[in-house]
Design a protein around this motif. Sequence first.
Motif, PDB file in Angstrom:
ATOM      1  N   ASP A   1      66.036   5.629  23.114  1.00 34.80           N
ATOM      2  CA  ASP A   1      64.675   6.050  22.775  1.00 34.80           C
ATOM      3  C   ASP A   1      63.708   4.962  23.203  1.00 34.80           C
ATOM      4  O   ASP A   1      64.102   3.907  23.709  1.00 34.80           O
ATOM      5  N   TYR A   2      62.394   5.224  22.988  1.00 35.85           N
ATOM      6  CA  TYR A   2      61.365   4.299  23.460  1.00 35.85           C
ATOM      7  C   TYR A   2      61.232   3.060  22.587  1.00 35.85           C
ATOM      8  O   TYR A   2      60.501   2.125  22.941  1.00 35.85           O
ATOM      9  N   ASP A   3      61.945   3.041  21.450  1.00 40.19           N
ATOM     10  CA  ASP A   3      62.033   1.816  20.645  1.00 40.19           C
ATOM     11  C   ASP A   3      63.252   0.991  21.035  1.00 40.19           C
ATOM     12  O   ASP A   3      63.553  -0.024  20.398  1.00 40.19           O
ATOM     13  N   LEU A   4      63.967   1.442  22.044  1.00 35.65           N
ATOM     14  CA  LEU A   4      65.141   0.770  22.614  1.00 35.65           C
ATOM     15  C   LEU A   4      66.285   0.633  21.611  1.00 35.65           C
ATOM     16  O   LEU A   4      66.974  -0.388  21.547  1.00 35.65           O
ATOM     17  N   HIS A   5      66.507   1.725  20.869  1.00 43.52           N
ATOM     18  CA  HIS A   5      67.690   1.786  20.028  1.00 43.52           C
ATOM     19  C   HIS A   5      68.901   2.184  20.882  1.00 43.52           C
ATOM     20  O   HIS A   5      68.752   2.721  21.981  1.00 43.52           O
ATOM     21  N   GLU A   6      70.092   1.930  20.337  1.00 42.22           N
ATOM     22  CA  GLU A   6      71.331   2.248  21.048  1.00 42.22           C
ATOM     23  C   GLU A   6      71.401   3.736  21.383  1.00 42.22           C
ATOM     24  O   GLU A   6      70.969   4.585  20.602  1.00 42.22           O
TER      25      GLU A   6
ATOM     26  N   SER B   1      70.143  10.920  20.498  1.00 41.53           N
ATOM     27  CA  SER B   1      69.076  10.183  21.197  1.00 41.53           C
ATOM     28  C   SER B   1      68.208  11.125  22.015  1.00 41.53           C
ATOM     29  O   SER B   1      68.720  11.964  22.765  1.00 41.53           O
ATOM     30  N   PRO B   2      66.878  10.997  21.934  1.00 41.41           N
ATOM     31  CA  PRO B   2      65.997  11.848  22.736  1.00 41.41           C
ATOM     32  C   PRO B   2      65.948  11.461  24.204  1.00 41.41           C
ATOM     33  O   PRO B   2      65.657  12.304  25.057  1.00 41.41           O
ATOM     34  N   ARG B   3      66.234  10.189  24.516  1.00 47.79           N
ATOM     35  CA  ARG B   3      66.130   9.708  25.887  1.00 47.79           C
ATOM     36  C   ARG B   3      67.444   9.085  26.339  1.00 47.79           C
ATOM     37  O   ARG B   3      68.317   8.741  25.517  1.00 47.79           O
TER      38      ARG B   3
END
Length: 240
Positions: free
Chosen positions: A220-225, A231-233
């Motif tokens: 994701d855009y918060d740079l989670h794993e 995950s959306p991304r």
Amino acid sequence: MDWFAEWFNTPYYHILYKNRDNNEAQEFITNLLKYLSLSGKSKILDLACGKGRHSIFLNQLGYDVAGVDLAPESIEYAKKHENEHLKFFVGDMRKPNFPHSFNAIFNLFTSFGYFSNDEDNLKVYQAIYEQLLDKGIFVMDFMNVSLAIDNLVENEDKEVDGILFHLHRKIEDGFIIKDINFQDKDKNFHFQERVRTFNLNYFENIGKKVGFSLKNIFGDYDLHEFNVKTSPRLILIFEK
């Protein structure tokens, strides 16, 4: 004409997507730059830049930025924001426009997977590799296809600026396809978007094929794993 060359160069594309979240985009760029620790003198290429929202913000942060997009109308708009360290160009992502020039290249917001011929996708990666300096970073921001398919909304009506867009989505021949129908000024219009259902394994393989080293993956855009189910991304960090 390819669907993307036609659709992205119409004013209706920008009307339909006019409410995209610029704050989210800027937060993503901020998080990404913090993670990458790029020096202030770094040169960045925003590949498939559209009207330049990411490029403009990168330049505001002090970076030397070039934006490239296939749509002349988008580049014409973006050029209004040019300065000594921010330039925009019409160009095809399958061709290296600036060989061995950049410390980082960003391909953001699912601006990939449009081509029917997989050789064209390989050409994009090869062109990106050629345009990076040694140890240069390539960031690919794609949708998480698994989540997108699980949450596919088949039919949706969306009214923007007095235009009622009828959207129909389907999965066909390895593509997520969106048919876009609407009427404006007593004329009927139909456009289509087609994005390949590429997963993590595909990007790992194509990156390796051209010589990239995959350094990290975020979801994701918060740079989670990255989690394939939630995950959306799918955000991949490659290094030359």
